[in-house]
Design an enzyme around this catalytic site. Sequence first.
Site, PDB file in Angstrom:
ATOM      1  N   HIS A 293       5.568   5.921  11.474  1.00  0.00           N
ATOM      2  CA  HIS A 293       5.033   5.785  10.115  1.00  0.00           C
ATOM      3  C   HIS A 293       4.043   6.933   9.911  1.00  0.00           C
ATOM      4  O   HIS A 293       2.838   6.733   9.899  1.00  0.00           O
ATOM      5  CB  HIS A 293       4.341   4.417   9.993  1.00  0.00           C
ATOM      6  CG  HIS A 293       3.966   4.014   8.604  1.00  0.00           C
ATOM      7  ND1 HIS A 293       3.964   4.882   7.521  1.00  0.00           N
ATOM      8  CD2 HIS A 293       3.569   2.804   8.102  1.00  0.00           C
ATOM      9  CE1 HIS A 293       3.588   4.217   6.440  1.00  0.00           C
ATOM     10  NE2 HIS A 293       3.342   2.965   6.773  1.00  0.00           N
TER      11      HIS A 293
ATOM     12  N   LYS B 103      25.650  -4.103  -1.859  1.00  0.00           N
ATOM     13  CA  LYS B 103      27.109  -4.114  -2.065  1.00  0.00           C
ATOM     14  C   LYS B 103      27.830  -3.453  -0.898  1.00  0.00           C
ATOM     15  O   LYS B 103      29.042  -3.273  -0.922  1.00  0.00           O
ATOM     16  CB  LYS B 103      27.470  -3.346  -3.332  1.00  0.00           C
ATOM     17  CG  LYS B 103      26.901  -3.897  -4.609  1.00  0.00           C
ATOM     18  CD  LYS B 103      27.448  -3.072  -5.779  1.00  0.00           C
ATOM     19  CE  LYS B 103      26.687  -3.335  -7.051  1.00  0.00           C
ATOM     20  NZ  LYS B 103      26.970  -2.280  -8.037  1.00  0.00           N
TER      21      LYS B 103
ATOM     22  N   ARG C 100      11.505   3.680   3.206  1.00  0.00           N
ATOM     23  CA  ARG C 100      11.172   2.726   4.285  1.00  0.00           C
ATOM     24  C   ARG C 100      12.417   1.919   4.585  1.00  0.00           C
ATOM     25  O   ARG C 100      13.102   1.446   3.670  1.00  0.00           O
ATOM     26  CB  ARG C 100      10.041   1.795   3.846  1.00  0.00           C
ATOM     27  CG  ARG C 100       9.818   0.657   4.824  1.00  0.00           C
ATOM     28  CD  ARG C 100       8.579  -0.127   4.525  1.00  0.00           C
ATOM     29  NE  ARG C 100       7.374   0.637   4.829  1.00  0.00           N
ATOM     30  CZ  ARG C 100       6.145   0.146   4.751  1.00  0.00           C
ATOM     31  NH1 ARG C 100       5.966  -1.100   4.366  1.00  0.00           N
ATOM     32  NH2 ARG C 100       5.109   0.889   5.062  1.00  0.00           N
TER      33      ARG C 100
ATOM     34  N   ARG D 292       0.803  -1.231   0.000  1.00  0.00           N
ATOM     35  CA  ARG D 292       0.000   0.000   0.000  1.00  0.00           C
ATOM     36  C   ARG D 292       0.829   1.270   0.000  1.00  0.00           C
ATOM     37  O   ARG D 292       0.583   2.187  -0.771  1.00  0.00           O
ATOM     38  CB  ARG D 292      -0.901   0.058   1.242  1.00  0.00           C
ATOM     39  CG  ARG D 292      -2.272  -0.458   1.050  1.00  0.00           C
ATOM     40  CD  ARG D 292      -2.722  -1.066   2.336  1.00  0.00           C
ATOM     41  NE  ARG D 292      -1.796  -2.149   2.668  1.00  0.00           N
ATOM     42  CZ  ARG D 292      -1.936  -3.399   2.258  1.00  0.00           C
ATOM     43  NH1 ARG D 292      -2.971  -3.723   1.548  1.00  0.00           N
ATOM     44  NH2 ARG D 292      -1.064  -4.334   2.550  1.00  0.00           N
ATOM     45  N   THR D 293       1.808   1.335   0.885  1.00  0.00           N
ATOM     46  CA  THR D 293       2.517   2.606   1.049  1.00  0.00           C
ATOM     47  C   THR D 293       3.246   2.970  -0.243  1.00  0.00           C
ATOM     48  O   THR D 293       3.112   4.082  -0.749  1.00  0.00           O
ATOM     49  CB  THR D 293       3.493   2.535   2.239  1.00  0.00           C
ATOM     50  OG1 THR D 293       2.750   2.106   3.384  1.00  0.00           O
ATOM     51  CG2 THR D 293       4.126   3.876   2.531  1.00  0.00           C
TER      52      THR D 293
HETATM   53  C1  NCD Z   1       2.035  -1.103   8.111  1.00  0.00           C
HETATM   54  C2  NCD Z   1       3.529  -0.922   8.262  1.00  0.00           C
HETATM   55  O1  NCD Z   1       4.282  -1.121   7.308  1.00  0.00           O
HETATM   56  O2  NCD Z   1       3.911  -0.558   9.358  1.00  0.00           O
HETATM   57  N1  NCD Z   1       1.625  -1.268   6.776  1.00  0.00           N
HETATM   58  C3  NCD Z   1       1.337  -0.165   6.029  1.00  0.00           C
HETATM   59  O3  NCD Z   1       2.185   0.663   5.775  1.00  0.00           O
HETATM   60  N2  NCD Z   1       0.075   0.016   5.627  1.00  0.00           N
HETATM   61  C4  NCD Z   1       1.461  -2.110   9.011  1.00  0.00           C
HETATM   62  C5  NCD Z   1       2.009  -3.505   8.990  1.00  0.00           C
HETATM   63  O4  NCD Z   1       2.896  -3.848   8.201  1.00  0.00           O
HETATM   64  O5  NCD Z   1       1.511  -4.298   9.791  1.00  0.00           O
END
Ligand code: NCD
Length: 306
Positions: free
Chosen positions: A132, A83, A104, A54-55
Amino acid sequence: MLKGRSLIEPGNFSLQEMDSLFLLAEKIEKDEQYLRESCRGKLLATLFFEPSTRTRLSFEAAMLRLGGSCLGFAEPGSSSASKGESLADTVRMAASYADTIVMRNPKEGAALLASRYSPVPVINAGDGGHHHPTQTLTDLLTIRRLLGKISGITVGFCGDLKFGRTVHSLAKALARYEKIRMTFISPPELALPEYIIRILQKQNIEFEETGSLEDAMPRIDVLYMTRVQRERFFNEEDYIRLKDSYVLNREKMDLGKKELIVLHPLPRVNEISVEVDQDPRAAYFAQAKYGMYVRMALLASILGVL
Ligand code: NCD
């Protein structure tokens, strides 16, 4: 106002700035043509050192819908990190190609470090079990759209409150709104970290910690379910023992208010039974769509194209 700013944790933006993002996102939701070509010629780098559906996709969809373009990687194995390149160097490179960076990373503090080396804004799309913030913008926009307000509500957080970064960010952000009550539902091993508890205490937030979802259900306006974060466990046995601590099903939903909304950042594993999807109070798929609108609002704002 937000032009050129990084977003590392929810406290980086004032309530007023978040409000302006929600208004903008609502405007885009009503008229999908609005801001359509506003980011033409702009580039977004997506650096994902950890899995994401999703993100990453919602950031890419957001940038493409604004007329901009995206480049990046979805796993560290396909980048020079494999590397041995340092994060600081990877980020400096990406910043010389792109106008903003979404990152991320499994390490807490990685996004903050990246922002110190990057001449372009850095958006934290999750740093380990820490924060997040764009999921929090998504969650707050969803609450605002579905309940008509954020202040004065009781939010129940259920599941892995220890490692769940979406929980940490949302609790911290909610603590800035008026008359918020929070209920934290988890087994003792997965309870909220001390540092978040201290933030809530300092701000005189009314909160309780409990092990029972059934008991908490009737008091809650927003139920925030979370996945047990397998990748952050030190051993598989603990994960297996704790993974099915809570399963939201029809019987438990029967204990909830009529106006309850159920949120989940997704992906779900086992913690919400699929039968709950039919319940009009299940809002997690709508929530994912709000995530794209609020990310469009965020990108347009920090790129200064408004
Ligand atoms: C979440 C995350 O990555 O922290 N997912 C997301 O970004 N929608 C929640 C999760 O992974 O459980």
